[in-house]
Design a protein around this motif. Structure first.
Motif, PDB file in Angstrom:
ATOM      1  N   HIS A  16      43.613  34.937  44.243  1.00 32.36           N
ATOM      2  CA  HIS A  16      44.783  35.743  44.565  1.00 32.36           C
ATOM      3  C   HIS A  16      45.188  36.608  43.370  1.00 32.36           C
ATOM      4  CE1 HIS A  16      45.298  33.903  48.434  1.00 32.36           C
ATOM      5  NE2 HIS A  16      45.430  32.683  47.927  1.00 32.36           N
ATOM      6  N   ASP A  17      45.829  37.741  43.673  1.00 31.89           N
ATOM      7  CA  ASP A  17      46.137  38.725  42.634  1.00 31.89           C
ATOM      8  C   ASP A  17      47.091  38.187  41.568  1.00 31.89           C
ATOM      9  OD1 ASP A  17      44.514  40.582  43.835  1.00 31.89           O
ATOM     10  OD2 ASP A  17      46.131  41.538  44.981  1.00 31.89           O
ATOM     11  N   HIS A  18      47.990  37.292  41.902  1.00 29.15           N
ATOM     12  CA  HIS A  18      48.991  36.837  40.949  1.00 29.15           C
ATOM     13  C   HIS A  18      48.541  35.627  40.140  1.00 29.15           C
ATOM     14  CE1 HIS A  18      49.561  34.320  44.522  1.00 29.15           C
ATOM     15  NE2 HIS A  18      50.085  33.410  43.722  1.00 29.15           N
ATOM     16  N   LYS A  55      47.573  48.748  42.349  1.00 27.95           N
ATOM     17  CA  LYS A  55      47.982  47.346  42.311  1.00 27.95           C
ATOM     18  C   LYS A  55      48.976  47.050  41.195  1.00 27.95           C
ATOM     19  CE  LYS A  55      43.444  45.778  43.972  1.00 27.95           C
ATOM     20  NZ  LYS A  55      42.290  44.874  43.682  1.00 27.95           N
ATOM     21  N   CYS A  56      49.211  48.019  40.332  1.00 30.55           N
ATOM     22  CA  CYS A  56      50.013  47.772  39.131  1.00 30.55           C
ATOM     23  C   CYS A  56      51.352  48.498  39.227  1.00 30.55           C
ATOM     24  CB  CYS A  56      49.258  48.247  37.883  1.00 30.55           C
ATOM     25  SG  CYS A  56      47.560  47.587  37.769  1.00 30.55           S
ATOM     26  N   THR A 112      37.663  34.574  46.552  1.00 29.11           N
ATOM     27  CA  THR A 112      38.356  35.569  45.733  1.00 29.11           C
ATOM     28  C   THR A 112      39.722  35.026  45.344  1.00 29.11           C
ATOM     29  OG1 THR A 112      37.250  37.339  46.962  1.00 29.11           O
ATOM     30  CG2 THR A 112      39.149  37.956  45.609  1.00 29.11           C
ATOM     31  N   ARG A 150      36.526  36.506  38.968  1.00 27.49           N
ATOM     32  CA  ARG A 150      37.548  36.251  39.977  1.00 27.49           C
ATOM     33  C   ARG A 150      36.950  36.170  41.386  1.00 27.49           C
ATOM     34  NH1 ARG A 150      42.522  36.610  38.167  1.00 27.49           N
ATOM     35  NH2 ARG A 150      43.354  36.998  40.263  1.00 27.49           N
ATOM     36  N   ASP A 199      44.152  42.420  37.291  1.00 26.17           N
ATOM     37  CA  ASP A 199      43.361  43.654  37.341  1.00 26.17           C
ATOM     38  C   ASP A 199      43.959  44.768  36.507  1.00 26.17           C
ATOM     39  OD1 ASP A 199      41.551  42.467  39.029  1.00 26.17           O
ATOM     40  OD2 ASP A 199      42.508  43.193  40.866  1.00 26.17           O
ATOM     41  N   PRO A 249      49.420  41.972  37.617  1.00 31.58           N
ATOM     42  CA  PRO A 249      48.216  41.286  38.102  1.00 31.58           C
ATOM     43  C   PRO A 249      47.091  41.356  37.069  1.00 31.58           C
ATOM     44  CG  PRO A 249      49.107  42.750  39.788  1.00 31.58           C
ATOM     45  CD  PRO A 249      49.840  43.063  38.520  1.00 31.58           C
ATOM     46  N   TYR A 253      42.629  50.554  40.338  1.00 37.59           N
ATOM     47  CA  TYR A 253      43.525  49.452  40.032  1.00 37.59           C
ATOM     48  C   TYR A 253      44.973  49.897  39.852  1.00 37.59           C
ATOM     49  CZ  TYR A 253      42.765  51.206  35.270  1.00 37.59           C
ATOM     50  OH  TYR A 253      42.670  52.001  34.156  1.00 37.59           O
TER      51      TYR A 253
END
Length: 254
Positions: free
Chosen positions: A168-170, A74-75, A166, A177, A87, A85, A71
């Motif tokens: 969305h990340d935001h 993604k951060c 799924t 999720r 995650d 996000p 993760y």
């Protein structure tokens, strides 16, 4: 008699001497082998007690490896914690939130994540504001789902299929999720409605519209009957015009 006894005694003495010599030789040979065996045993014990330097395993210090969680990619680092996000954080459930209303949730960033608050101070605990609703209750624009190419989109009643969606990340939401959902068949094979209608009007008497849509049996029927003497051609123009007749694979027009 005396002359005969003297040689007999001499022979007996020689026999005794030979016997004594053989017995001493046997004893000596037995002691020697015993001594050799005992010496070899002592030597084996001594060699067993001493470890050969060549058999010693060299001590190697284990290198410490730190695995980076998936993760982390993604951060973004040193950004606002509230903009990360989902995650990248773990949040506590707010049991007092009202469905469909804005609510505040207490969150904490995951390990190896760095973020700041509004005052540009690095923090670990922070709060976020989001709507109190589960992920499967979001708007269709907030998640993406798998598509099925094996269901009929043109049918009565409309068919559905099991999709995996799924978020969305935001988007922040409650629950899982990734969730299953029943969706209407909605996919296209690349057939254009305008092309099918134009073929039905111009070359419908030869079954060109049906051939284009993949319905070759109906196309052959129209071809050898000259469009059903024009009646079948007029009917197909109306059916394709209203979208009742579609591609043979069950997909939608584009």
């Amino acid at each position: 008699m005396v002359d005969l006894a003297v040689p007999g005694l001499s022979a007996l003495k020689r026999l005794c001497s030979v016997t004594l010599f053989l017995s001493q030789l046997y004893v000596l040979s037995g002691r020697g082998s015993l001594m050799t065996t005992e010496h070899s045993k002592q030597q084996f014990v001594s060699t067993k007690g001493v470890t050969s330097p060549s058999t010693n395993t060299p001590y190697t210090r284990a290198t410490e490896t730190t695995e980076i969680p998936s993760y982390v990619s993604k951060c973004p680092s040193n950004g606002l914690c509230s903009k990360l996000p989902p995650d990248c954080m773990t949040c506590k459930t707010n049991f007092s939130c009202v469905y469909g209303k804005p609510a505040t949730f207490d969150c904490k960033i995951k390990p190896q994540i760095h973020c700041v608050d509004q005052g540009n101070n690095e923090v670990e605990n922070f709060t976020i504001n989001m709507t109190c609703q589960f992920c499967w209750q979001l708007e269709p624009t907030d998640y993406v789902c798998t598509n099925s190419t094996s269901c009929m989109t043109v049918s009565c009643p409309r068919q559905r299929y099991n999709a995996t969606c799924t978020v969305h990340d935001h988007i922040h939401c409650l629950g899982n999720r990734v969730f299953p959902k029943m969706l209407y068949c909605n996919w296209t094979g690349g057939y254009k409605w305008s092309t099918a209608l134009a073929l039905s009007i111009t070359l419908g008497g030869f079954g060109a519209d049906r051939f284009y849509l993949g319905q070759w049996r109906e196309g052959l029927g129209k071809l050898f009957s000259f469009g059903g003497l024009g009646i079948w051609t007029l009917i197909d123009v109306l059916l394709i015009g209203v979208g009742y007749v579609g591609p043979a694979d069950g997909s939608l027009y584009i």
